[in-house]
Structures are given as structure tokens and as C-alpha cells.
Design a protein around this motif. Structure first.
Motif, PDB file in Angstrom:
ATOM      1  N   VAL A 131       0.866  -1.086   0.016  1.00  0.00           N
ATOM      2  CA  VAL A 131      -0.137  -0.003  -0.049  1.00  0.00           C
ATOM      3  C   VAL A 131       0.942   1.141  -0.138  1.00  0.00           C
ATOM      4  O   VAL A 131       0.570   2.255  -0.385  1.00  0.00           O
ATOM      5  N   HIS A 150      -1.924   6.664   0.803  1.00  0.00           N
ATOM      6  CA  HIS A 150      -2.999   6.069   1.815  1.00  0.00           C
ATOM      7  C   HIS A 150      -4.440   6.516   1.573  1.00  0.00           C
ATOM      8  O   HIS A 150      -5.462   5.975   2.118  1.00  0.00           O
ATOM      9  N   SER A 155      -6.094   1.232  -0.502  1.00  0.00           N
ATOM     10  CA  SER A 155      -5.316   1.209   0.641  1.00  0.00           C
ATOM     11  C   SER A 155      -6.401   1.196   1.881  1.00  0.00           C
ATOM     12  O   SER A 155      -5.978   0.577   2.686  1.00  0.00           O
TER      13      SER A 155
END
Length: 421
Positions: A131, A150, A155
Motif C-alpha cells: 500500500v 493512503h 489502501s
């Protein structure tokens, strides 16, 4: 233990997976040989003498066990072939769907992407390792900020455990051009419901964004023209009433009502166009009239435009009436405006809105029904399909509206609204 080759007797064949048991009857020991392919494993140990029948039973038992093992291996091989066929079918199906698709495992490693994703982004699928490396997918927010790794829905599902995540981004293609892309992410589970990864669907919404931009331009033009139309109407009405010798107070009242109607339209056009919240309506109308002497309490309810305009006009008439004759005509009078959602018959729901005056003089019903009375009752009932009840109390007027909740009404009952405005 030792291993070695077992050679079949002349004229016979030694089958892989078969077995043989040799018994040295002259000794107090036996050698059991289990064949695996052409290899044999000898286990030598002391065992009592056995009869031929006992040996035949043991041989049959071992043969049954080996048959089960062979069958299990064949089932495993068939399951593997079936899994491979399903993967092939899935990849073929993904390549024909009109949205981009990516799959990632529990660590966030992107395992698979379809052709539509490559066609939209104009670059090969980037098999990000985790991620943290999603930043190699370059996109921007509406305000120009670059989307952080993120922030991507993939993610948020993998790392943050969200069950549904969405994001609209301005994505930078492989050739440097950009387009608007809507991304939706959700977990992927196995047949037992265990989370095994995550997937996202990406949709090209560039044409929709262009339509929205044109719509905003048209709405702004409409807003400008509506304001001009109201100004012309006010000017015509004012001049006509002045030449007709109508008292100044009546002309001002009419001007104020036209202003209130214009503001209600302008707020809808300038904001969400098709709906408006009750709290926003109350704040826009009542702040100028009642200041901090009104308390507003209720959930976040977004009314469709027709009902919103009708409620705006009704609150304006109730407010001006309270200033002249009701609770706001005294120094210590107050008003409470509250609303709630009630369950009606079947699956339908009703909106209950209440205007309660306290601390004012007794309310008296007027024998003459003017424009204000028409707006707060008959017009409100006509626009909402509900019922209005007026209660002339000892401390002022109480106004109750009960209306069916329109299907297009936006309601968030988890967001209460309690303000002193």
C-alpha cells in the motif's frame, strides 16, 4: 531403515503404488516393504509370527489406504485444474467489462488488472508491492493536491479495514493527459467469508464532469436572470402601488415578501439547486428576524426544492407575525423551531415540523385571512400534501405541520441539529 530397489519376479510386474510384505518365517522378525513408485522403504522390527489369513487382511487394509491416498491426489489435481480454469474465465470476463478493475492481496500487492484499466490510464498495470507504493499511481484532488498513497480506496480497504471506500480523482495518464476517474473499493472474501484481499472498480467520469461544469455555468446564468426578473417585478409593483396611492407600509410589506421569495430561490440556485436542509432554511430566514431568540432542533433533513421554498415562505410569515404581534414583540419572548421523522402507516414516514412561541402575548385568531394566513396554511398544505394546525395559545402562536416525507428527501438522522442562531 534402508532404501533400495525392488525387482519384480520374472514374468511379473511391480506396479507403482503397490506393496509387498516379506515374512521370514524362520526368524522372529519381519520386513515390511512399502513401495512408492519404484522405491521401497524397509522397516525392520521384531513382530510375532502371523498366520496367512492375518497377513492377507493386513495387505488388504494397506491396499485400501493406498487407494484412498491415490484418489485424494487425483482429486487435488482436478481441483487445481478447476481453479486454473476459473482464473482463466475470470481474466476473460474482466477484460470485457466496461470498468477498470484491480485486485490486491492482504499485503496490498496488486496481483491483477484488466485491459480496461490499461485503456483508461494509457499505461500497463502497475503491480505495486504494497500500500505504501500506491503513490506510483499519479492522481490529484479537485483542489490540485496530489493523492497520497493512503488515500486511495484500495489502501483504505486493505490497510484501514474499511468495508467500502470511494474517491474521485483527476488521474494522470501514461501520456501526460488527465481525466476524472471515480474509484470504488471493497474487500474480497473466500467462500467462508474470510478476507483474502481487496478489489477496486474504476470508472471514467470525465464526460460527467464536463456536463457538471456546463450545468454550473447554466445555473449561474439562470440565477442572474432570476434576480434581474425579481428586481424588475419589484420595480413594477412599487411604481404601480405608489401611483395608486397605496400606503407606504403596505408597499414595504410587499417588497419584503418579494425579497424573501427571491432569497429562497437564490439560495437553492446558488447551492444545491434541487434540495435544501431545514436547518439552513431556518438559519437563512430567522437569523435576521429573531437573532438568538430562536432555538432550532432537529435531524439533517434535505427537502426537495418545492417544499423548501414553501417552508421558507411560511417561516418568513411566521417570523414577521411574531415580531409584530407574537413572542418577538416582547423583550423576553422566544421561539422554538423543531422537527422530527415519525413512522406512518406501512413503510411510509412523516415529517413533523413545529413552531412554538413562548413568552409572548396571547395569540388571537384574526377574522380577516390575508396573504400570510394563506402562505402558512393553504399554500403549505398544497405544496407538501400535509396538514397544518394552528393553535392560538396564551404565550403566542403554535404552528404544526405534518407532511408525508417525499421519496427524494435526503435524511441523516445520525446528525442532529441543535443550534441557537
Amino acid at each position: 531403515m534402508f532404501t533400495g530397489k525392488i525387482l519384480p519376479a520374472k514374468g511379473s510386474a511391480l506396479r507403482p503404488g503397490g506393496f509387498a510384505v516379506f515374512v521370514a518365517e524362520s526368524l522372529a522378525s519381519a520386513v515390511q516393504i512399502v513401495l512408492t513408485g519404484s522405491q521401497a522403504i524397509f522397516r525392520r522390527g521384531t513382530m510375532p509370527h502371523r498366520s496367512a489369513e492375518e497377513l492377507r487382511q493386513e495387505i488388504a487394509k494397506l491396499q485400501t489406504e493406498l487407494t484412498l491416498v491415490t484418489a485424494a491426489r487425483e482429486q487435488d489435481a482436478e481441483a487445481a485444474r478447476e481453479a486454473a480454469r476459473r482464473v482463466t474465465q475470470l481474466e476473460a470476463a474482466l477484460d470485457v467489462v466496461p470498468v477498470g478493475v484491480l485486485f490486491a492481496d492482504l499485503d496490498g500487492r496488486i496481483l491483477l488488472g484488466n485491459k480496461q484499466m490499461e485503456a483508461m490510464t494509457r499505461h500497463k498495470v502497475r503491480h505495486s508491492g504494497n500500500v505504501e507504493s500506491y503513490g506510483e499511481w499519479i492522481a490529484y484532488h479537485r483542489d490540485g493536491r496530489r493523492v497520497a498513497a493512503h488515500e486511495y480506496p484500495l489502501s483504505r480497504v486493505v490497510r484501514d479495514g474499511e468495508t467500502h471506500a470511494e474517491l474521485e480523482v483527476h488521474y494522470e495518464r501514461g501520456d501526460g493527459t488527465r481525466f476524472w476517474m471515480h474509484i470504488i473499493g471493497e474487500p474480497v472474501t473466500d467462500r467462508s467469508g474470510n478476507k483474502i484481499g481487496a478489489a477496486i472498480a474504476a470508472v471514467d467520469v470525465d464526460s460527467r464532469q464536463q456536463l457538471l461544469a456546463r450545468q454550473r455555468m447554466l445555473i449561474a446564468e439562470l440565477d442572474h436572470r432570476v434576480k434581474n426578473a425579481f428586481s424588475v417585478v419589484k420595480s413594477i409593483v412599487s411604481q404601480s402601488l405608489r401611483t395608486a396611492g397605496v400606503p407606504t407600509g403596505l408597499r414595504e410589506t410587499l417588497d419584503h415578501r418579494l425579497d424573501a421569495y427571491a432569497k429562497a430561490h437564490a439560495r437553492l440556485v446558488g447551492a444545491k439547486w434541487d434540495h435544501e436542509s431545514i436547518a439552513a432554511i431556518a438559519g437563512n430566514i430567522m437569523t435576521a428576524i429573531a437573532g438568538d431568540r430562536i432555538r432550532v432542533d432537529g435531524p439533517d433533513v434535505q427537502l426537495p426544492s418545492r417544499q423548501a421554498i414553501a417552508l421558507s415562505m411560511a417561516l418568513y410569515e411566521l417570523g414577521t407575525n411574531a415580531v409584530k404581534y407574537g413572542a418577538l414583540s416582547t423583550s423576553h419572548g422566544r421561539i422554538e423551531l423543531r422537527w422530527r421523522i415519525d413512522e406512518a402507516d406501512g413503510n411510509s414516514r412523516e415529517l413533523i415540523v413545529e413552531w412554538l412561541e413562548r413568552g409572548g402575548p396571547p395569540a388571537v385568531e384574526s377574522a380577516k385571512k390575508g396573504f400570510g394566513s394563506f402562505v402558512v396554511k393553504r399554500a403549505m398544505e398544497a405544496e407538501t400534501g400535509g396538514r397544518v394546525q394552528l393553535v392560538y395559545g396564551d404565550e403566542g402562536l403554535d404552528w404544526h405541520l405534518k407532511m408525508p416525507l417525499p421519496a427524494e428527501t435526503h435524511v441523516d438522522e445520525n446528525v442532529p441539529r441543535t443550534d441557537n442562531e
